[in-house]
Scaffold this motif. Structure first.
Motif, PDB file in Angstrom:
ATOM      1  N   GLU A  42       0.811  -1.214   0.000  1.00  0.00           N
ATOM      2  CA  GLU A  42       0.000   0.000   0.000  1.00  0.00           C
ATOM      3  C   GLU A  42       0.846   1.266   0.000  1.00  0.00           C
ATOM      4  N   GLU A  43       2.160   1.109  -0.098  1.00  0.00           N
ATOM      5  CA  GLU A  43       3.055   2.259  -0.094  1.00  0.00           C
ATOM      6  C   GLU A  43       2.944   3.020  -1.418  1.00  0.00           C
ATOM      7  N   GLU A  44       3.227   4.294  -1.382  1.00  0.00           N
ATOM      8  CA  GLU A  44       3.208   5.111  -2.596  1.00  0.00           C
ATOM      9  C   GLU A  44       4.207   4.593  -3.623  1.00  0.00           C
ATOM     10  N   ALA A  45       5.344   4.071  -3.168  1.00  0.00           N
ATOM     11  CA  ALA A  45       6.350   3.525  -4.088  1.00  0.00           C
ATOM     12  C   ALA A  45       5.788   2.310  -4.836  1.00  0.00           C
ATOM     13  N   ASP A  46       4.994   1.480  -4.159  1.00  0.00           N
ATOM     14  CA  ASP A  46       4.367   0.324  -4.805  1.00  0.00           C
ATOM     15  C   ASP A  46       3.391   0.784  -5.881  1.00  0.00           C
ATOM     16  N   LYS A  47       2.597   1.789  -5.544  1.00  0.00           N
ATOM     17  CA  LYS A  47       1.622   2.317  -6.499  1.00  0.00           C
ATOM     18  C   LYS A  47       2.316   2.974  -7.685  1.00  0.00           C
ATOM     19  N   ALA A  48       3.386   3.704  -7.418  1.00  0.00           N
ATOM     20  CA  ALA A  48       4.124   4.362  -8.493  1.00  0.00           C
ATOM     21  C   ALA A  48       4.752   3.331  -9.430  1.00  0.00           C
ATOM     22  N   ALA A  49       5.345   2.291  -8.861  1.00  0.00           N
ATOM     23  CA  ALA A  49       5.945   1.230  -9.679  1.00  0.00           C
ATOM     24  C   ALA A  49       4.871   0.523 -10.499  1.00  0.00           C
ATOM     25  N   GLY A  50       3.727   0.251  -9.887  1.00  0.00           N
ATOM     26  CA  GLY A  50       2.625  -0.391 -10.598  1.00  0.00           C
ATOM     27  C   GLY A  50       2.097   0.463 -11.734  1.00  0.00           C
ATOM     28  N   ASN A  51       1.941   1.751 -11.481  1.00  0.00           N
ATOM     29  CA  ASN A  51       1.481   2.663 -12.528  1.00  0.00           C
ATOM     30  C   ASN A  51       2.493   2.766 -13.663  1.00  0.00           C
ATOM     31  N   ALA A  52       3.786   2.697 -13.334  1.00  0.00           N
ATOM     32  CA  ALA A  52       4.826   2.735 -14.368  1.00  0.00           C
ATOM     33  C   ALA A  52       4.731   1.499 -15.271  1.00  0.00           C
ATOM     34  N   LEU A  54       1.990  -0.221 -15.859  1.00  0.00           N
ATOM     35  CA  LEU A  54       0.790  -0.029 -16.678  1.00  0.00           C
ATOM     36  C   LEU A  54       1.029   0.950 -17.823  1.00  0.00           C
ATOM     37  N   GLU A  55       1.695   2.054 -17.533  1.00  0.00           N
ATOM     38  CA  GLU A  55       1.954   3.052 -18.573  1.00  0.00           C
ATOM     39  C   GLU A  55       2.854   2.491 -19.669  1.00  0.00           C
ATOM     40  N   LYS A  56       3.887   1.750 -19.277  1.00  0.00           N
ATOM     41  CA  LYS A  56       4.777   1.136 -20.264  1.00  0.00           C
ATOM     42  C   LYS A  56       3.994   0.163 -21.136  1.00  0.00           C
ATOM     43  N   ALA A  57       3.111  -0.616 -20.526  1.00  0.00           N
ATOM     44  CA  ALA A  57       2.285  -1.571 -21.277  1.00  0.00           C
ATOM     45  C   ALA A  57       1.369  -0.826 -22.246  1.00  0.00           C
ATOM     46  N   LYS A  58       0.716   0.230 -21.772  1.00  0.00           N
ATOM     47  CA  LYS A  58      -0.193   0.994 -22.632  1.00  0.00           C
ATOM     48  C   LYS A  58       0.539   1.617 -23.818  1.00  0.00           C
ATOM     49  N   GLU A  59       1.761   2.071 -23.591  1.00  0.00           N
ATOM     50  CA  GLU A  59       2.534   2.702 -24.662  1.00  0.00           C
ATOM     51  C   GLU A  59       2.901   1.707 -25.758  1.00  0.00           C
ATOM     52  N   SER A  60       2.984   0.427 -25.414  1.00  0.00           N
ATOM     53  CA  SER A  60       3.391  -0.570 -26.403  1.00  0.00           C
ATOM     54  C   SER A  60       2.213  -1.166 -27.170  1.00  0.00           C
TER      55      SER A  60
END
Length: 135
Positions: A42-52, A54-60
């Motif tokens: 639930e840490e912000e770092a976990d959420k940031a890594a998860g969002n990164a 997702l964004e990389k996947a969406k870009e591809s």
């Protein structure tokens, strides 16, 4: 045949292959595509890594209709928590097909750690496509 396709990604090479398969199927059927990633903290770092991830996947992906969701799993339940979170996302989004990569674990490691993909087969009512890693 398929109107809504969900793919689970974790940043691995096998997950990238699953994403490519999901994109091809979505393009063939003119279906919506939802990319999900599950975090266990639930840490912000976990959420940031998860969002990164997702964004990389969406870009591809070049599919027409793409959504993404960051899922939170209960770490106390280990791989069961991840499977439950993905299963609930499939149900709530109404996915017709779930595409996931497999870790290809064998022997004791598979027995002890378990397999998210294997658990999803018994949890999800949608069709499931399992994508294996390169041999």
């Amino acid at each position: 045949m398929y109107k809504k396709i969900m793919v689970a990604v974790d940043g691995s090479e096998t997950a990238q292959k699953a994403l490519e398969e999901a994109e091809n199927i979505a393009s063939s059927y003119n279906a919506g595509l939802c990319i999900v990633h599950c975090i266990t903290g639930e840490e912000e770092a976990d959420k940031a890594a998860g969002n990164a991830i997702l964004e990389k996947a969406k870009e591809s992906v070049n599919a027409l209709s793409i959504e993404s969701r960051l899922l939170e799993a209960n770490i106390a339940y280990g791989t069961n928590g991840i499977s439950d979170a993905i299963g609930e996302a499939v149900k709530s989004w109404g996915a017709d097909l779930l595409v996931v990569g497999t870790a290809n674990r064998r022997g004791l490691e598979r027995f002890v750690v378990g397999s998210v993909a294997e658990q999803l087969v018994s949890l999800v009512e949608a069709s499931i496509l399992l994508v294996r890693p390169k041999s």
